[in-house]
Every structure is written in structure tokens, then in C-alpha cells.
Design a protein around this motif. Structure first.
Motif, PDB file in Angstrom:
ATOM      1  N   ASN A 164      35.537  47.211  27.048  1.00 36.93           N
ATOM      2  CA  ASN A 164      36.462  46.278  27.693  1.00 36.93           C
ATOM      3  C   ASN A 164      37.448  47.122  28.508  1.00 36.93           C
ATOM      4  N   PRO A 165      37.299  47.180  29.828  1.00 34.38           N
ATOM      5  CA  PRO A 165      38.168  48.036  30.649  1.00 34.38           C
ATOM      6  C   PRO A 165      39.651  47.680  30.519  1.00 34.38           C
ATOM      7  N   ASP A 166      39.933  46.402  30.308  1.00 39.20           N
ATOM      8  CA  ASP A 166      41.339  45.979  30.200  1.00 39.20           C
ATOM      9  C   ASP A 166      41.998  46.572  28.952  1.00 39.20           C
ATOM     10  N   LEU A 167      41.283  46.516  27.809  1.00 36.76           N
ATOM     11  CA  LEU A 167      41.837  47.104  26.585  1.00 36.76           C
ATOM     12  C   LEU A 167      41.951  48.623  26.711  1.00 36.76           C
ATOM     13  N   PHE A 168      40.993  49.225  27.399  1.00 30.61           N
ATOM     14  CA  PHE A 168      41.059  50.671  27.618  1.00 30.61           C
ATOM     15  C   PHE A 168      42.342  51.026  28.379  1.00 30.61           C
ATOM     16  N   LYS A 169      42.631  50.273  29.418  1.00 29.08           N
ATOM     17  CA  LYS A 169      43.838  50.547  30.202  1.00 29.08           C
ATOM     18  C   LYS A 169      45.100  50.323  29.367  1.00 29.08           C
ATOM     19  N   GLN A 170      45.112  49.235  28.573  1.00 26.20           N
ATOM     20  CA  GLN A 170      46.273  48.958  27.721  1.00 26.20           C
ATOM     21  C   GLN A 170      46.521  50.086  26.723  1.00 26.20           C
ATOM     22  N   ALA A 171      45.421  50.727  26.297  1.00 25.93           N
ATOM     23  CA  ALA A 171      45.535  51.809  25.310  1.00 25.93           C
ATOM     24  C   ALA A 171      45.752  53.167  25.965  1.00 25.93           C
ATOM     25  N   GLY A 172      45.820  53.191  27.304  1.00 28.15           N
ATOM     26  CA  GLY A 172      46.010  54.448  28.012  1.00 28.15           C
ATOM     27  C   GLY A 172      44.741  55.265  28.157  1.00 28.15           C
ATOM     28  N   LEU A 173      43.593  54.617  27.986  1.00 28.08           N
ATOM     29  CA  LEU A 173      42.292  55.274  28.133  1.00 28.08           C
ATOM     30  C   LEU A 173      41.727  55.006  29.526  1.00 28.08           C
ATOM     31  N   SER A 289      30.024  35.516  29.935  1.00 28.04           N
ATOM     32  CA  SER A 289      30.939  34.899  28.974  1.00 28.04           C
ATOM     33  C   SER A 289      32.276  35.605  28.805  1.00 28.04           C
ATOM     34  N   ALA A 290      32.366  36.878  29.141  1.00 24.41           N
ATOM     35  CA  ALA A 290      33.598  37.635  28.902  1.00 24.41           C
ATOM     36  C   ALA A 290      34.702  37.233  29.868  1.00 24.41           C
ATOM     37  N   ASN A 291      35.949  37.363  29.407  1.00 23.79           N
ATOM     38  CA  ASN A 291      37.082  37.080  30.289  1.00 23.79           C
ATOM     39  C   ASN A 291      37.595  38.366  30.950  1.00 23.79           C
ATOM     40  N   PHE A 292      36.719  39.341  31.083  1.00 22.41           N
ATOM     41  CA  PHE A 292      37.018  40.603  31.751  1.00 22.41           C
ATOM     42  C   PHE A 292      35.704  41.132  32.333  1.00 22.41           C
ATOM     43  N   LYS A 293      35.778  42.175  33.119  1.00 26.12           N
ATOM     44  CA  LYS A 293      34.561  42.760  33.700  1.00 26.12           C
ATOM     45  C   LYS A 293      33.877  43.645  32.656  1.00 26.12           C
TER      46      LYS A 293
END
Length: 431
Positions: A164-173, A289-293
Motif C-alpha cells: 500500500n503506497p499510501d501507508l508506506f509514505k505515512q510510515a516514511g518508507l 477494490s482497493a482505495n489506493f493504487k
């Protein structure tokens, strides 16, 4: 004698006897003069079910003398195989079946199937259908150890790491640099948990051991071995225990998730899990189905060790007894394995097509060129190995023991080394 004449004569014979039936009975045509056959599959609504319906509908429209009815079997290949045995015991065989590669030896040892080579030889138009359209190493996916072709490869998948690229960005990854090793997966999962509060990782928990085999064998372990000509369990090695314990440790510290597939996949699709390791066959559903790419990366490796990914998916088997149904089943199998149908199946699911040349030209080549997630899966094809298959009449029980021990390890009831050793001893007794 050509196929249509053969069908007409068979129909006349059946109608003159006034016999109607289904499954494995001698009757093969109903009053509407159609050959009725059953197609058993494991494609749920979120895993290719809509595409199965589309393909069956299109086949029925283009073959007015054949009517295919599709039947979904839950609990994946284990559930299908159990249902198949029950149906065969009552004399009601389905006609075409999606058999999981991990049940190849079990099916050969315990189920009375129809040899596809024999059906091909009786086909005036396509006597060399298998040889002309499939590479030898692909055909080998549905061959026993002694080279017997018991079915035809249909769905081919490899495990990949979805992020999940969005969670990665939120975590600083960096989402453009997904984990390449399992140490990196573990560290990324811990970071996602610490920075976002969400679980970092989930590995599929179907009623099989496909993804876990990839993990174990990529760490230098093995699922099975041969000793004195007998198949024995090999998953009680230090390498296997180390790989499995990595999963258990993530679950223990909260950075990993131990859950049903439905729970794990839904958590990922709703943005609550950073990474999921599962089949490329889920690609189309995830992307829709995902709400992200959704981003897929190749299956991670253990540092300094070669990647080994078992060929997942299924091959097509025929269980028709009646000659007229056998011919209809063969026509349906050829249709499913056609370029057009395989493109629809692969696009609608994420499975990789087994037919040669489809990655080089045609409609599916365009799909590949436009989808980086498919490219990630295809990059690991050189690392393909056979899905471990337990032989003998106790193959299903042996497979179930491995499924059970997964829960023991991931729930923290026993360390991986102890649990795997105990299970190996039980499996060896069965084998």
C-alpha cells in the motif's frame, strides 16, 4: 469420422435408448438435444467468479449443441477434491475440473480420470493440440514424476508482495523501493506498525501451503524429499523453521497479522495493512477494490539465497465417462485454453496464461505492457518450482496437517522448530 458426425451418431444412440442423465452416467443428452456437462472450479466472486460465468456463457452461445454448467467449490482445491471424491463415489462425476497443482500426485493415485492425450488423438482437427500450444516445461506442471500427463495446465500463478503506497509514505518508507528481502519486509512491517498503528504484513492463509512453501524453499529448505525411494517430509529443517518463525515473530509483536483470508485481504484493501503476500491471481480484484493504487513487487528473497516460487494455480482434468460427454468436455477444455479465453481469464483474475507465445504477441501482450504488477510477477518465472504434492491415499490428511501446524505456529502455541518436527513425524507415518 469427423467430430460432428460422431456427435450425431452418439446422440442418435442415446435418444433411441431414451436415456437421460448427468455426471458420470451413461446418458449424455437431454430432450433439447444438448450434451450437458459440469465444470467445477474454485473461483469465488472476488477471485475470478465473474470471468468463469462470462467464459461459460460465451462457450454455450458459440456451441449450441453443448451446455456447460459451472459449479463453484469453496475451500479451494482441498474442498474441491473432497467434493469430487464424494461425487465420484456416488457415480456422478463432473466433467471438467480445476485441480490444484499440489493435488497432482493425489489425483493420479486416487481418482479415475480421462486421459487428455487419448481425447486429443480422437480429435481429427487437433491431434497435436498439447504439443503445438504448450512448452514441455509447462506441460510438466501437470505431469506425474513418471511423465504421465494427467491434465492440462490452465492457471499459473506466483506469489508476489503487494504494498500500500499510501501507508508506506505515512510510515516514511519509499513506495518506489518495496522490500526485496525478508529482513526488509520485517523491518518495514515494524515501521508501519510503529508509525501508523496499522499491521504491516499479512501472508495468505488459504487451505493450502503454497505461499509457505515459497518462504521455506527460498530460505534453502524443502517440503519433501526422497529416502530409499520413498517420499518423506523435509519441512522439519532449521531453514524451514527459521523462515516460519519470521512470520510468527511478526504476528507476536503486532507488526504481522494472523487472520482468515477474508479478514486479511479486506484489511489490506481498506488501508489497514501495509503489505500482503499472496497470489498474482488476486491482482485484478485488488486493483479494482482497493482505495489506493495497488503495487506488486517480486516475492522477496533471503539474503544470499535464490528465490524459489512454486507454480500455483490449477490444471484442467476430465472425469467424463460417457464418450459423448468426453468429446464435449474436450471441446470446452480447448476453448478455455484458447488465446482469447485465456486473455479474458488472465485479465479478469491475474493468473498468467500457460499457452506459449502469449507474452510475445497478441491481446495479452498489450495487457502485460500496460501493467507493471504483471511484469513483477513475470520477472520471477525463471524461479519457478513445482508445488509440493503429497502422494498416496493419505495425501489429503498430510496436507491438512501442514495447514493445521500453520495455525499452531502463527498463534504462538509452539515454536516453529518444535511444531514442524512434530508435524513431520505425523506426515511420515501417513506416507
Amino acid at each position: 469420422m469427423n467430430w460432428k458426425k460422431t456427435m450425431a451418431l452418439a446422440l442418435a444412440g442415446v435418444l433411441s435408448l431414451g436415456v437421460l442423465g448427468c455426471g458420470g452416467s451413461t446418458g449424455s443428452k437431454s430432450a433439447d438435444k444438448k450434451v450437458k456437462i459440469e465444470y467445477w472450479h474454485v473461483a469465488s466472486e472476488s477471485f475470478g467468479g465473474a470471468t468463469v460465468k462470462q467464459l461459460v456463457d460465451e462457450f454455450n452461445k458459440s456451441h449450441p449443441d453443448i451446455e456447460v454448467t459451472a459449479k463453484y467449490n469453496p475451500d479451494m482445491y482441498k474442498g474441491l477434491t473432497q467434493n469430487l471424491q464424494a461425487a465420484m463415489a456416488s457415480g456422478k462425476n463432473p466433467d471438467v475440473v480445476q485441480m490444484g497443482y499440489s493435488y497432482l500426485n493425489y489425483a493420479n493415485d486416487n481418482l479415475k480420470y480421462t486421459d487428455l492425450n487419448d481425447l486429443a488423438k480422437q480429435d481429427d482437427k487437433d491431434k497435436n493440440f498439447l504439443k503445438d500450444n504448450f512448452l514441455p516445461n509447462v506441460l510438466a506442471l501437470a505431469q506425474t514424476d513418471d511423465g504421465k500427463q494427467i491434465g492440462l495446465p490452465y492457471s499459473v500463478s506466483v506469489p508476489v508482495l503487494y504494498i500500500n503506497p499510501d501507508l508506506f509514505k505515512q510510515a516514511g518508507l519509499d513506495p518506489d523501493n518495496p522490500p526485496k528481502t525478508w529482513d526488509e519486509v520485517k523491518k518495514a512491517a515494524e515501521t508501519i506498525k510503529a508509525k501508523t498503528g496499522n499491521a504491516g504484513f499479512f501472508m495468505q492463509e488459504y487451505a493450502d501451503n503454497w505461499a509457505q512453501q515459497a518462504l521455506i524453499e527460498s530460505n534453502g529448505g524443502a517440503m519433501l524429499k526422497k529416502e530409499n525411494g520413498k517420499v518423506r517430509a523435509a519441512f522439519d529443517s532449521p531453514e524451514a523453521a527459521q523462515a516460519y518463525q519470521l512470520l510468527a515473530d511478526m504476528v507476536k509483536d503486532g507488526s504481522g497479522l494472523h487472520a482468515t483470508n477474508e479478514e486479511g485481504f479486506q484489511a489490506y484493501l481498506s488501508g489497514k495493512v501495509g503489505m500482503v503476500c499472496t497470489t498474482i491471481g488476486k491482482r485484478a480484484n485488488f486493483e479494482k477494490s482497493a482505495n489506493f493504487k495497488v503495487v506488486a513487487a517480486p516475492f522477496p528473497v533471503f539474503q544470499g539465497k535464490p528465490r524459489k516460487v512454486p507454480a500455483g494455480g490449477n490444471f484442467l482434468m476430465c472425469f467424463s465417462k460417457d464418450p459423448t460427454k468426453q468429446k464435449a468436455a474436450w471441446e470446452f477444455i480447448k476453448y478455455l485454453e484458447s488465446n482469447d479465453a485465456l486473455t479474458k481469464w488472465s485479465t479478469g483474475t491475474g493468473y498468467l496464461p500457460p499457452r506459449k507465445g502469449m507474452d510475445k504477441e497478441g491481446a495479452f501482450k498489450k495487457v502485460i505492457d500496460s501493467n507493471k504488477n504483471i511484469q513483477a510477477a513475470l520477472s520471477t518465472m525463471p524461479n519457478l518450482v513445482k508445488w509440493a504434492s503429497f502422494p498416496g491415499q493419505n495425501g489429503l490428511k498430510a496436507e491438512q496437517l501442514l495447514i493445521d501446524v500453520r495455525d499452531v505456529i502463527l498463534s504462538g502455541k509452539e515454536p516453529a522448530a518444535q511444531a514442524l518436527q512434530e508435524t513431520a513425524a505425523k506426515v511420515n507415518e501417513l506416507l
